[in-house]
Structure formats: C-alpha cells, structure tokens
Scaffold this motif. Sequence first.
Motif, PDB file in Angstrom:
ATOM      1  N   UNK A  27      -9.113  -3.942  -8.683  1.00  0.00           N
ATOM      2  CA  UNK A  27      -8.700  -2.537  -8.613  1.00  0.00           C
ATOM      3  C   UNK A  27      -9.286  -1.738  -9.775  1.00  0.00           C
ATOM      4  N   UNK A  28      -9.296  -2.334 -10.954  1.00  0.00           N
ATOM      5  CA  UNK A  28      -9.860  -1.662 -12.127  1.00  0.00           C
ATOM      6  C   UNK A  28     -11.367  -1.470 -11.958  1.00  0.00           C
ATOM      7  N   UNK A  29     -12.038  -2.491 -11.427  1.00  0.00           N
ATOM      8  CA  UNK A  29     -13.478  -2.383 -11.189  1.00  0.00           C
ATOM      9  C   UNK A  29     -13.797  -1.282 -10.176  1.00  0.00           C
ATOM     10  N   UNK A  30     -12.850  -1.031  -9.259  1.00  0.00           N
ATOM     11  CA  UNK A  30     -13.059   0.004  -8.249  1.00  0.00           C
ATOM     12  C   UNK A  30     -12.794   1.411  -8.784  1.00  0.00           C
ATOM     13  N   UNK A  31     -12.203   1.493  -9.992  1.00  0.00           N
ATOM     14  CA  UNK A  31     -11.983   2.799 -10.599  1.00  0.00           C
ATOM     15  C   UNK A  31     -10.550   3.124 -10.955  1.00  0.00           C
ATOM     16  N   UNK A  32      -9.605   2.209 -10.745  1.00  0.00           N
ATOM     17  CA  UNK A  32      -8.219   2.466 -11.121  1.00  0.00           C
ATOM     18  C   UNK A  32      -8.072   2.348 -12.638  1.00  0.00           C
ATOM     19  N   UNK A  33      -7.503   3.348 -13.320  1.00  0.00           N
ATOM     20  CA  UNK A  33      -7.333   3.271 -14.777  1.00  0.00           C
ATOM     21  C   UNK A  33      -6.360   2.154 -15.140  1.00  0.00           C
ATOM     22  N   UNK A  34      -6.781   1.283 -16.038  1.00  0.00           N
ATOM     23  CA  UNK A  34      -5.949   0.130 -16.410  1.00  0.00           C
ATOM     24  C   UNK A  34      -4.588   0.557 -16.937  1.00  0.00           C
ATOM     25  N   UNK A  35      -4.550   1.644 -17.726  1.00  0.00           N
ATOM     26  CA  UNK A  35      -3.295   2.082 -18.321  1.00  0.00           C
ATOM     27  C   UNK A  35      -2.314   2.666 -17.328  1.00  0.00           C
ATOM     28  N   UNK A  36      -2.791   3.023 -16.134  1.00  0.00           N
ATOM     29  CA  UNK A  36      -1.921   3.608 -15.107  1.00  0.00           C
ATOM     30  C   UNK A  36      -1.611   2.637 -13.987  1.00  0.00           C
ATOM     31  N   UNK A  37      -2.140   1.430 -14.094  1.00  0.00           N
ATOM     32  CA  UNK A  37      -1.973   0.430 -13.038  1.00  0.00           C
ATOM     33  C   UNK A  37      -0.839  -0.515 -13.426  1.00  0.00           C
ATOM     34  N   UNK A  38       0.296  -0.380 -12.763  1.00  0.00           N
ATOM     35  CA  UNK A  38       1.486  -1.133 -13.123  1.00  0.00           C
ATOM     36  C   UNK A  38       1.731  -2.300 -12.164  1.00  0.00           C
ATOM     37  N   UNK A  39       2.692  -3.134 -12.538  1.00  0.00           N
ATOM     38  CA  UNK A  39       3.004  -4.321 -11.732  1.00  0.00           C
ATOM     39  C   UNK A  39       3.381  -3.946 -10.302  1.00  0.00           C
ATOM     40  N   UNK A  40       4.103  -2.844 -10.149  1.00  0.00           N
ATOM     41  CA  UNK A  40       4.533  -2.450  -8.788  1.00  0.00           C
ATOM     42  C   UNK A  40       3.339  -2.131  -7.898  1.00  0.00           C
ATOM     43  N   UNK A  41       2.280  -1.582  -8.492  1.00  0.00           N
ATOM     44  CA  UNK A  41       1.073  -1.295  -7.711  1.00  0.00           C
ATOM     45  C   UNK A  41       0.448  -2.594  -7.184  1.00  0.00           C
ATOM     46  N   UNK A  42       0.326  -3.571  -8.083  1.00  0.00           N
ATOM     47  CA  UNK A  42      -0.305  -4.839  -7.700  1.00  0.00           C
ATOM     48  C   UNK A  42       0.567  -5.581  -6.696  1.00  0.00           C
ATOM     49  N   UNK A  43       1.879  -5.449  -6.823  1.00  0.00           N
ATOM     50  CA  UNK A  43       2.778  -6.099  -5.867  1.00  0.00           C
ATOM     51  C   UNK A  43       2.587  -5.522  -4.466  1.00  0.00           C
ATOM     52  N   UNK A  44       2.381  -4.210  -4.400  1.00  0.00           N
ATOM     53  CA  UNK A  44       2.133  -3.590  -3.089  1.00  0.00           C
ATOM     54  C   UNK A  44       0.836  -4.101  -2.480  1.00  0.00           C
ATOM     55  N   UNK A  45      -0.191  -4.206  -3.279  1.00  0.00           N
ATOM     56  CA  UNK A  45      -1.465  -4.734  -2.791  1.00  0.00           C
ATOM     57  C   UNK A  45      -1.289  -6.195  -2.365  1.00  0.00           C
ATOM     58  N   UNK A  46      -0.540  -6.945  -3.141  1.00  0.00           N
ATOM     59  CA  UNK A  46      -0.334  -8.363  -2.855  1.00  0.00           C
ATOM     60  C   UNK A  46       0.328  -8.563  -1.491  1.00  0.00           C
ATOM     61  N   UNK A  47       1.188  -7.616  -1.102  1.00  0.00           N
ATOM     62  CA  UNK A  47       1.863  -7.743   0.192  1.00  0.00           C
ATOM     63  C   UNK A  47       0.892  -7.591   1.365  1.00  0.00           C
ATOM     64  N   UNK A  48      -0.253  -6.994   1.124  1.00  0.00           N
ATOM     65  CA  UNK A  48      -1.277  -6.941   2.174  1.00  0.00           C
ATOM     66  C   UNK A  48      -1.808  -8.341   2.478  1.00  0.00           C
ATOM     67  N   UNK A  49      -1.615  -9.255   1.538  1.00  0.00           N
ATOM     68  CA  UNK A  49      -2.071 -10.641   1.708  1.00  0.00           C
ATOM     69  C   UNK A  49      -0.928 -11.543   2.140  1.00  0.00           C
ATOM     70  N   UNK A  50       0.224 -11.408   1.477  1.00  0.00           N
ATOM     71  CA  UNK A  50       1.327 -12.351   1.713  1.00  0.00           C
ATOM     72  C   UNK A  50       2.302 -11.891   2.787  1.00  0.00           C
ATOM     73  N   UNK A  51       2.377 -10.594   3.053  1.00  0.00           N
ATOM     74  CA  UNK A  51       3.342 -10.105   4.037  1.00  0.00           C
ATOM     75  C   UNK A  51       2.752  -9.046   4.933  1.00  0.00           C
ATOM     76  N   UNK A  52       1.504  -9.286   5.380  1.00  0.00           N
ATOM     77  CA  UNK A  52       0.821  -8.263   6.181  1.00  0.00           C
ATOM     78  C   UNK A  52       1.362  -8.221   7.594  1.00  0.00           C
ATOM     79  N   UNK A  53       1.784  -7.035   8.009  1.00  0.00           N
ATOM     80  CA  UNK A  53       2.271  -6.825   9.385  1.00  0.00           C
ATOM     81  C   UNK A  53       1.571  -5.618   9.997  1.00  0.00           C
ATOM     82  N   UNK A  54       0.313  -5.434   9.629  1.00  0.00           N
ATOM     83  CA  UNK A  54      -0.430  -4.313  10.162  1.00  0.00           C
ATOM     84  C   UNK A  54      -0.230  -3.024   9.389  1.00  0.00           C
ATOM     85  N   UNK A  55       0.398  -3.091   8.211  1.00  0.00           N
ATOM     86  CA  UNK A  55       0.642  -1.868   7.438  1.00  0.00           C
ATOM     87  C   UNK A  55      -0.672  -1.233   6.980  1.00  0.00           C
TER      88      UNK A  55
END
Length: 342
Positions: free
Chosen positions: A291-319
């Motif tokens: 995400x940081x390599x794609x342009x997300x500022x490291x200082x604004x990228x929190x755990x909740x953001x990564x958890x949401x992305x992680x759910x695209x892998x672990x709990x994907x239901x077409x969201x």
Amino acid sequence: MGPHPAVAAIRLAVRRVLHDILTEHTSAPHTADPDERPPSPLVLVACSGGADSMALASAVAFEAPKLGIRAGGITVDHGLQPGSDLRAEEVVLRLRELGLDPVESTTVRVGRDGGPEAAARDARYAALDAAAVRHQAAAVLLGHTRDDQAETVLLGLARGSGIRSLSGMAAVSGAGGRYRRPFLQLDRQTARKACMVQSLPVWDDPHNADPAYTRSRLRHEGLPALEKALGKGVVEALARTAQLSRDDADALDTWASQAEASVRDAAGGLECAKLYALPPAVRRRILRRAAIEAGAPAGSLFARHIEEVDRLITGWRGQGAINLPGKVVVQRQGGRLVIRQG
C-alpha cells in the motif's frame, strides 16, 4: 574527585554512541586521496533548551573533542508560542557557550495533518533532516529518555497500532541511521540532575504541562496513576517491553521481506491464495508495504486500514474496493489483489 554520578552516566551514554559513530565513519569508504585522513565526522545535537537536550549538549561538548569528532547544535523554532524566536536565540547562545560549532536556529511552519503533536513532530524532523544534509552531518543526536520511551509505548498501546508501535523509539533510526538516542536507558530525572549540578540553565516547555496535549496528560496523569496502581518500575517495564517488541517486529519484518517474492505472480501481482497461507502478522506486513509503495502515506496508514484490506483475502464475499489514504484503492480481481492509486 570524579563527576557527579548523573553527569558520569550521561557522559558514558554519549561516549558509547560517539564511539559507534566514529567507528562507522572510519570504516566507511571515502573517495578522497587514500593517503589523506578522512575528515572528522560532524554530529549535531537537536536541542530545545529543555533538561534532556541540554544535558545531551553538555555531554557531547565534553566527549566529542576527546574522540576527534566535531560537534554542533540545532534548535527548532515551531512558532507555536509567543516569544519562541527569543527562546531559540537563547538556546543558540547556550550551545555556543558550551563550545558547539556550527550552531543554528531554524524556524518551521507547523501544519495540521495528524493533529498538533504529530504535525509539530513532522515539521521538526524535516528541519533536522535538512540541517543534517546541509552540514553533511554523520548523525543527529536526540535527548529522548527512558520516560519518553515508556510514554511512546503506552500511546502505541492505546491506539491499537500493533507490535511496531509497542517497540517505541529505536536507538538508531532514520535514513542511514541518522538519528541516535543515547539516553533511552536513562531516566528523565538523571538528565535534570546532570543539568542542575553543572548549573546549566534549562527551559521547561509549557506545552509539556498543558493537558490539551495527549502526551502531557499521559505524563502527568496516566503514568503516575499506573505507578500508584502497580507500584514503581512501570517505566522500566515499559521500556523493556519496547526492546522486546522491537526484536519481534524486526524478525517479522525480515520474514515478510523474504516471503513477499513468493506471493507475487510473474507480473508482480499479489496472489490471494498464497497470501492466505501466510501467518497474519507476515501477510499484513506485506499488504502494508504494498500500500505504501502504491502511494499511501505511511503516517496515515493505520492498523484498521490494513485489517480491511486483509479481509479481501481472508473473508472475501464479493465486497467492493477498499479506499486507503493517499487515494490508494485496493480490490480483489480474479484471485489477485490489485493496489493502485485511483
């Protein structure tokens, strides 16, 4: 008769760091004539005029010449209080009286991103980085103590930011190991005592006692309450937690770095099935880095953001797509995770 124990402890901590800097400097390749000795390294002391940084400046002024190291100082005027420019001028005079050279004051403009404390910190480090480059300094020394480390760990814990936040401040950080913190094993009272016995004038920043600031409330209310409930030794225990957490976080970062290549396809895309097979702590580090390599500022990228992305892998239901800071969009397409700026 030797120096006061507080002064001796401060000087010893500084001596060790300066010795490390000198060793790194002399062992690094130099482009100059091999028959010529490399120029002596320059270190800059970041000094606010408070007890911690004044104790640091005094110890550096005492120890650096004995090692053949040049020592200067810099103070940052945040412009947040009336008379801050006069305070900066006073600090410059004190540093020069200690024998530091070069010494300068730099004024910064504090923005609003991330709140007042984070914005001031960002502006300060940007100014210190610029000064280090301008003077070709080998390192910038900071006066953070064990108490500061304990506060940082508690703030990380309160934010739920993960083990990296619990690891607090590193003794060596920044580009090329620019920043050094000699006092992380010493308490704030030792620095203040060292200033007192040397008759060093210190300036107590009123912001440090202002309950409007989170760190101030933690310092004057939170930590004393913890010590009252749990007994003395909380600060030492939190500092020890920081070091243990840092060791664990470093190991996980290394694991994630090594595993990243194995979860990418021939085109460099992230394969969801392979990411799913990794332990969550490793997988989320890979996602954060992507995400940081794609342009997300490291200082604004929190755990909740990564958890949401992680759910695209672990709990994907077409969201649908996930929007991250920096206008970065993450979505799952055909078993691949696509991370790009929208």
